[in-house]
Design an enzyme around this catalytic site. Sequence first.
Site, PDB file in Angstrom:
ATOM      1  N   CYS A  25      17.479  98.819 -71.764  1.00 56.54           N
ATOM      2  CA  CYS A  25      17.361  99.103 -73.322  1.00 56.54           C
ATOM      3  C   CYS A  25      16.385 100.192 -73.877  1.00 56.54           C
ATOM      4  O   CYS A  25      16.647 100.798 -74.920  1.00 56.54           O
ATOM      5  CB  CYS A  25      17.240  97.858 -74.359  1.00 56.54           C
ATOM      6  SG  CYS A  25      18.703  96.809 -73.848  1.00 56.54           S
ATOM      7  N   HIS A  69      28.525 106.360 -85.715  1.00 56.24           N
ATOM      8  CA  HIS A  69      28.270 107.451 -84.999  1.00 56.24           C
ATOM      9  C   HIS A  69      27.144 108.098 -85.289  1.00 56.24           C
ATOM     10  O   HIS A  69      26.996 109.590 -85.052  1.00 56.24           O
ATOM     11  CB  HIS A  69      29.371 108.374 -84.849  1.00 56.24           C
ATOM     12  CG  HIS A  69      30.741 107.762 -84.124  1.00 56.24           C
ATOM     13  ND1 HIS A  69      31.651 106.805 -84.719  1.00 56.24           N
ATOM     14  CD2 HIS A  69      31.275 107.902 -83.042  1.00 56.24           C
ATOM     15  CE1 HIS A  69      32.613 106.445 -83.859  1.00 56.24           C
ATOM     16  NE2 HIS A  69      32.440 107.163 -82.736  1.00 56.24           N
ATOM     17  N   GLU A 108      25.899  93.157 -80.898  1.00 56.35           N
ATOM     18  CA  GLU A 108      25.975  94.530 -80.221  1.00 56.35           C
ATOM     19  C   GLU A 108      27.123  94.411 -78.878  1.00 56.35           C
ATOM     20  O   GLU A 108      27.610  95.423 -78.474  1.00 56.35           O
ATOM     21  CB  GLU A 108      24.718  94.727 -79.547  1.00 56.35           C
ATOM     22  CG  GLU A 108      23.398  94.891 -80.488  1.00 56.35           C
ATOM     23  CD  GLU A 108      22.229  95.253 -79.765  1.00 56.35           C
ATOM     24  OE1 GLU A 108      21.387  95.893 -80.238  1.00 56.35           O
ATOM     25  OE2 GLU A 108      21.973  94.660 -78.681  1.00 56.35           O
TER      26      GLU A 108
END
Length: 118
Positions: A25, A69, A108
């Site tokens: 991550c 985005h 997520e």
Amino acid sequence: MYRITKEFAFSASHQLKDLPSDHQCARLHGHNYVVVVELASAELNAHGFVRDYHELGPLKRYIDDELDHRHLNDVLGDDMVTAERLAKHFHDWCADRWPETAAVKVSETPKTWAEYRP
């Protein structure tokens, strides 16, 4: 207590920069986020709603215009944009507009959820 929820989705990247460099991550990566907002009230309004779902449209516009985005670290000015911090961010954003805001959950991945509930 009456409770309603509404789900929103967006895709974005982030990076958890405070993690060790060998942590997956810590690398730039993205998610298809799901956000669920919960509103609660002991009483219904004159139309029989906690709040009309249509009134939550500003959250969709915020997500679409500011987060979808995008690179969340840049947008939110945070090196540790975790699901937990996103849940708190969305909760505060919603609570400023709708006092019935009770909780926000952020996913997520299909198997992971973080929730902020004061």
